[in-house]
Design an enzyme around this catalytic site. Sequence first.
Site, PDB file in Angstrom:
ATOM      1  N   THR A 130       0.855  -1.185   0.000  1.00 15.49           N
ATOM      2  CA  THR A 130       0.000   0.000   0.000  1.00 15.49           C
ATOM      3  C   THR A 130       0.890   1.235   0.000  1.00 15.49           C
ATOM      4  OG1 THR A 130      -0.118   0.310   2.410  1.00 15.49           O
ATOM      5  CG2 THR A 130      -1.669  -1.264   1.435  1.00 15.49           C
ATOM      6  N   ASP A 131       0.258   2.403  -0.110  1.00 18.06           N
ATOM      7  CA  ASP A 131       1.052   3.633  -0.105  1.00 18.06           C
ATOM      8  C   ASP A 131       1.812   3.815   1.203  1.00 18.06           C
ATOM      9  OD1 ASP A 131       0.294   4.288  -2.640  1.00 18.06           O
ATOM     10  OD2 ASP A 131      -1.386   5.550  -2.016  1.00 18.06           O
ATOM     11  N   CYS A 132       1.180   3.450   2.315  1.00 17.70           N
ATOM     12  CA  CYS A 132       1.857   3.623   3.606  1.00 17.70           C
ATOM     13  C   CYS A 132       2.651   2.384   4.026  1.00 17.70           C
ATOM     14  CB  CYS A 132       0.851   4.020   4.690  1.00 17.70           C
ATOM     15  SG  CYS A 132      -0.585   2.944   4.790  1.00 17.70           S
ATOM     16  N   TYR A 133       2.354   1.258   3.394  1.00 15.96           N
ATOM     17  CA  TYR A 133       3.113   0.024   3.656  1.00 15.96           C
ATOM     18  C   TYR A 133       3.553  -0.548   2.297  1.00 15.96           C
ATOM     19  CZ  TYR A 133       1.163   0.096   8.407  1.00 15.96           C
ATOM     20  OH  TYR A 133       0.831   0.443   9.691  1.00 15.96           O
TER      21      TYR A 133
END
Length: 503
Positions: free
Chosen positions: A135-138
């Site tokens: 994901t964008d944050c992970y």
Amino acid sequence: MNLEKTAVRKSVAEINEKIKRGDAVVVTAEEMVEIVREKGPVGAAKEVDVVTTGTFGAMCSSGAWLNFGHSDPPIKMQRVWINDVEAYTGVAAVDAYIGATQLSETRGMEYGGGHVIEDLVRGKEVEVRATAYGTDCYPRTQIETRITINDLNQAVLCNPRNAYQKYTAATNSRNETIYTYMGTLLPRYGNVTYSGAGELSPLNKDPNYETIGIGTRIFLGGAQGYIFWEGTQHNPTKALGTIMTVGNLKEMDARYIRGASIDKYGTSLFVGLGIPIPIINERVAKTAGAGDDEIKTNIVDYGVPRRDRPVLREVTYAELKSGKVRIGDRDVPVSPLSSLKRAREIANVLKKWIAEKRFFLTEPVERLPTDRIFKPMKQTGAVSFAKDLMVKTVVTAKPNDTIVSAAKIIAEKGFDHLPIVDDDGRLVGIVTSWDIAVAVATKKKKLSEIMTAKVITAKEDEPVELVARKLEKYGISGVPVVGSKGELKGIITSDDLSKLLRR
């Protein structure tokens, strides 16, 4: 719970004060049995302040919550394996729960979640492998690393079901050895196995749960832990109470946390657990002083593969611990699956901790329920049994019939299995078309010379799933179905199972 008034009344706070002063009288559950017999419940309640208990056995419903910390770049673990044992990751990004019975994907039943937990407690390095969707944050999608327990932020033993009040004893009526969570069970009631420590087992000592509940401090895996809820399958109305337990895995001792492989069944975790019982009145003193000759359980036939297995007889723990029990007209050897020696050790360690003012009692914020009824699974689909699927009109032969006559029957009827019966219709063997072919080549004459005498059979009320398992386990394509006296009732083949699946 409607409990009568008592002659002796002590609070947990008063007992803790005595522990602080070094005045508390602490005895093990085994010692309490003799004290109650000698002085009675009232006398014992006046003299004794705390009774320590212990048990050490396979507790399959166990596991550990682990927090790995964040990687760089971060990963939201979708799947994670520790030493090739998969852990559950359907929570936060780097939290996982590893269950004791989860099997290694490379080593199978030789190694599982229980062994991973023991390895962590021993300080061993373990391999962690994880994958993710990113994901964008992970953004990270995979990682491989090696860690020890000291690298984890939290390692918490969190067990949904521990310390059954008592266990049923197991035996096996089948003509074959079976492999169960109660160990290896020999054919025709060849042995009995049991678990639990009887008069040392924690929940046997306070079956009314007057002193046990949410918040009770306990001995867990060599460290201090807590009860945080009733255990799954808590069934107090049948003296089968259980507890959920929690404790810091980083403080535990591998002497009391041991991974285990149960032959041809799977993996588990042996957990050492002890509960201190504050003797707040003579009622608790009486139950805490119950001996093995007063604590009873049932011997159950695990050879019947149903939820409600037949109970053969009631038995005391004194009989079980003697090494043999009576079933029918013969003595059957008995073996324990848990360690009485280690249970006794736990009770004595807990006694020592209290005497040294290292362990104080806690008043539960809520007691365990005494009226909970354990319900079976709701099943919306019908269960198929052998009697529903079997072919009831079966062509048979006798042991003295010729191989030529059997060959003609198989050729005319177009089947592969010919059951052999005696004059009373009891199954004594079976012959297949392959046996006939071999017999012709070796010039055998009678069916008695080639039939398989030790026949794998099914009972009419066996679930079809078990019949299918027998075909797979023994590499056979059919099983005769027999009655209680060995009389032939029908036959089921792999073709019959295939037709059922198609329907």
